[in-house]
Design a protein around this motif. Sequence first.
Motif: not given
Length: 75
Positions: A8-19
Amino acid sequence: ASEDAERLRICMSKLGEADKRLLDLRYQSGARVDDIARQAARSVKAVYHCLARIRRWLSPIAITAICWACIRWKN
């Protein structure tokens, strides 16, 4: 559980701030989509589309981890 958290941490780190903000508002804060749309100055349809796009992108394990984290956070 720790493997799920890491994924989850890895996936979330790839999202933009708005997402990340949309996910936070919807799943951690429990905000309704119409309230999120108002805050983000977007249409309700646009917010639904954005959340759907994020969910399609995130792995099923990440979605499971988000849901479990929210359940634990609310209890």
